[in-house]
Design an enzyme around this catalytic site. Structure first.
Site, mmCIF file in Angstrom:
data_model
loop_
_atom_site.group_PDB
_atom_site.id
_atom_site.type_symbol
_atom_site.label_atom_id
_atom_site.label_comp_id
_atom_site.label_asym_id
_atom_site.label_seq_id
_atom_site.Cartn_x
_atom_site.Cartn_y
_atom_site.Cartn_z
ATOM 1 N N GLU B 42 80.674 9.297 31.085
ATOM 2 C CA GLU B 42 80.615 10.763 31.062
ATOM 3 C C GLU B 42 81.598 11.349 32.071
ATOM 4 O OE1 GLU B 42 78.361 12.951 29.204
ATOM 5 O OE2 GLU B 42 79.797 14.428 29.967
ATOM 6 N N ARG B 161 70.758 0.459 23.027
ATOM 7 C CA ARG B 161 70.101 1.768 23.047
ATOM 8 C C ARG B 161 70.631 2.575 21.875
ATOM 9 N NH1 ARG B 161 72.794 6.576 26.008
ATOM 10 N NH2 ARG B 161 73.918 6.387 24.052
ATOM 11 N N HIS B 224 72.989 17.878 30.222
ATOM 12 C CA HIS B 224 74.129 18.664 30.716
ATOM 13 C C HIS B 224 73.617 19.888 31.471
ATOM 14 C CE1 HIS B 224 77.833 16.727 29.284
ATOM 15 N NE2 HIS B 224 76.962 16.051 28.574
ATOM 16 N N HIS B 319 62.963 30.906 60.966
ATOM 17 C CA HIS B 319 63.170 29.540 60.487
ATOM 18 C C HIS B 319 63.490 28.632 61.670
ATOM 19 C CE1 HIS B 319 63.955 30.145 55.931
ATOM 20 N NE2 HIS B 319 63.204 31.121 56.389
#
Lengths: 436, 436
Positions: B42, B161, B224, B319
């Site tokens: 990919e 697969r 995706h 924070h």
């Protein structure tokens, strides 16, 4: 016998929760949500952010032009300049309502309402960790203080939201008890905040769905992206009945930020294009992102939703072929809706001949299918030995075409002797594959 | 009376699907998933990617060292060099299994098995759009061809697969019919692919859950990120019973890519740290990302999961205070697990005095709380008129400390006359706020 899907024209009706006619959610607000844009509050907590008054005004105007429903500003108690900026933005006369975000404390509330805002977003930590390490208060104290602040803000004739902090690590019974109490005194919205970015989509769906049955007011949600779920969580919250989503431009905020405005638009336009396109100026996203990126001195990520340089670039041969036939084959978002353009990559070892034919036609070169395929084999052969640019591919297409027109065999590109030798070997291999 | 959450020590047990003792999913594989790393397949489809043989080997070794379960490579039929690279990587003797990814066609299958791979990933488009604009085949043809290819690959003694493409726009009955057929002939895994990035988390959960009841083989998923849900969808797929997740380094792939390896680690370590930390070398993530980013000539996004420059930077006063007490207050991920460090920002207009006290103590400067607060007011005053760096804040802390030691009043920083005047005004305002 034709298969099930081949007898109808609705492509996705039998997907669970599918687009179109799938099972729909009764509670869902995905097609009627509102945006609370917090670049000028959450975004100011981003490591690199320093917005002066002029920059804040410029960003607020850009967000207003885009069409966000609310713009949230830093607590005016954070610093004197923060207070002055808040007053200045309230005076701009924007269509978007102006909010400021304060601690659950009467001192903050009094200063906030005096700035001229349309609403005040009140928040307090409710998880045991927050209560222990941040403010140190118990649930009854939180409830009492919240009601006092809410009543005061309401008495000034403006909107008020009450949000817990770190909601997903808070006890469910405590949460529902507080939300129910503030709903009963008429808060406009309750807020659910995944302050630390731990929530998962189904957890969000369940909590919001339960909350939807407990309160009658609007429900705002705020998701940090530490674990990569900020956009998905916002979507699931809307499916479960939330009404408002907090965003910031490029997602900037504490740590690596919250649900990005552009990313949320990508998610919503993919499933509910009519609502999003009718309400927001999607073509302004790129300008707004560029404005904020420049202000905080960051680069737009390569893979940014919508505006990343490769968001609409197609490369693999079979993708390119289908895209050229019908873009919706591999695109759920029309780049033109955002003023962006599609790019079919055709100069790599993964290139297919359909892409090369398309490019040749763009160059006003017309050949036979056999010739396109042979030309493609040559481009792939070269791309297999080194990266090639669009210009390289165009050169090969043009030289190949000249060669077949003239009957002569001149070089396709300027190559080094070594590259030419490698290319000759590759062309032989590809020729064999092509003719096999 | 103590509230519900204050009587116990489990902070989150009553959250729906909460961490710890919440409602758990019987089907869930979140604590036993496997990674199919597809940067070399990919990722090669990413616009900028060109990997030569050496780079592919370097990436494969790095992924193997990290501990991915599988490495997926480009179809050896894509180009002759792709085939040679596939053979070369198979010969490295990696712990990870090597897969290659092919079209559902016997020609591809024969070339693939000859490379020496441990398994073959077969795929074909099943949505009406794909069937119309890509390969043009009907469902019965797909089923017949798939079984032929699967039987052939299995006969060679390696894994196989079968995946559909664009699964979420395919007809559910068609999908289940094909998956059931390939499961019955003994496919090792079926693959569900959101090729176009349209799927939403609950849609994923529903489809995988239904599929889990139809097939007995493993289930691989591929998401995706066009609509920002790739990580969330992977997580929901595992919750519903999927076993394998496809990733790429930094998410690179077609358009703006797929589930990123680092982002998936962020998601999984936040909820299932034991499994992830025992199986994967998390401290290698940064090196692997740097390797791939350099190879494809991109910058690591500012907000990248784990390794982005601000992933562990805390800025807002409340924070910072809580983080200094207990990091888990605002952190679900321990940066040390990834070889990263936390940074508490203390040089902005949002700075709180707890952060300044912490920094002063790092500088071996000890003062009273009143002095820390006054010093903080001076830092905030300066930060309110222009951005200040850590050095600036340190200078102010040191100069302030010298002043109180010596009893003299020397300037805190080198400022222009204009800045000094502005600062004097700001200090006055902050002094008033502080003493109010």
């Amino acid at each position: 016998m034709p298969s099930a899907s081949e007898t109808g024209t609705d492509l996705t009706s039998r997907n669970p929760y599918g687009h179109g006619n799938g099972v729909s959610d009764f509670l869902s607000n995905v097609s009627r949500f509102k945006i609370i844009e917090s670049t000028l509050r959450e975004g100011e907590q981003f490591a690199n952010a320093f917005f002066d008054t002029q920059k804040k005004i410029e960003i607020a105007r850009a967000l207003d032009e885009f069409g966000v429903d609310y713009i949230e500003l830093t607590n005016p108690c954070a610093s004197e300049q923060s207070r002055l900026d808040c007053e200045a933005i309230c005076k701009l006369g924007l269509k978007a309502k102006i909010l400021t975000h304060i601690r659950c404390h009467m001192d903050d509330a009094r200063i906030a309402v005096a700035t001229g805002v349309d609403g005040v977003d009140v928040m307090i930590g409710t998880s045991s960790l927050m209560r222990q390490h941040s403010h140190g208060k118990d649930i009854e104290y939180i409830k009492k203080t919240a009601i006092e602040v809410i009543n005061f803000v309401k008495s000034q004739g403006i909107e008020v939201r009450f949000s817990t902090e770190d909601s997903f690590r808070s006890d469910l019974v405590d949460l529902l008890s507080i939300y129910s109490a503030v709903d009963q005194v008429g808060v406009n919205r309750v807020g659910v905040a995944d302050t630390i970015g731990c929530a998962s989509p189904r957890q969000v769906y369940e909590l919001i769905r339960v909350l939807r049955g407990v309160v009658s007011c609007d429900i705002e949600t705020h998701f940090h992206d530490d674990a990569g779920c900020a956009i998905a969580n916002a979507y699931c919250a809307l499916e479960a009945g939330a009404t408002h989503i907090d965003t910031s431009v490029l997602g900037i905020g504490e740590r690596n930020g919250i649900t990005p405005l552009g990313g949320l638009m990508a998610r919503m336009v993919a499933t509910h294009p009519e609502y999003v396109k009718s309400k927001y100026r999607l073509d302004k996203i790129k300008d707004i992102e560029d404005l904020v990126a420049e202000a905080v001195e960051i680069n737009i990520p390569f893979n940014n939703y919508i505006t990343g340089f490769c968001a609409f670039t197609h490369k693999a041969g079979i993708h390119a072929k289908a895209i050229l036939n019908d873009p919706s084959t591999y695109e759920i978002i029309n780049p033109a809706d955002f003023g962006m353009t599609r790019y079919v990559h055709f100069a790599s070892r993964l290139t297919g001949w359909n892409a090369i034919r398309s490019r040749a036609q763009q160059l006003n070169i017309s050949m036979t299918d056999k010739q396109y395929k042979e030309c493609t084999a040559k481009i792939k052969a070269l791309a297999d030995i080194r990266p090639i640019a669009i210009d390289d591919a165009d050169s090969i297409i043009r030289a190949y075409y000249r060669n077949i027109q003239s009957g002569e065999d001149s070089p396709l590109m300027d190559l080094t002797a070594d590259e030419a030798a490698q290319l000759a070997a590759k062309e032989k291999e590809f020729g064999e594959v092509a003719s096999a």
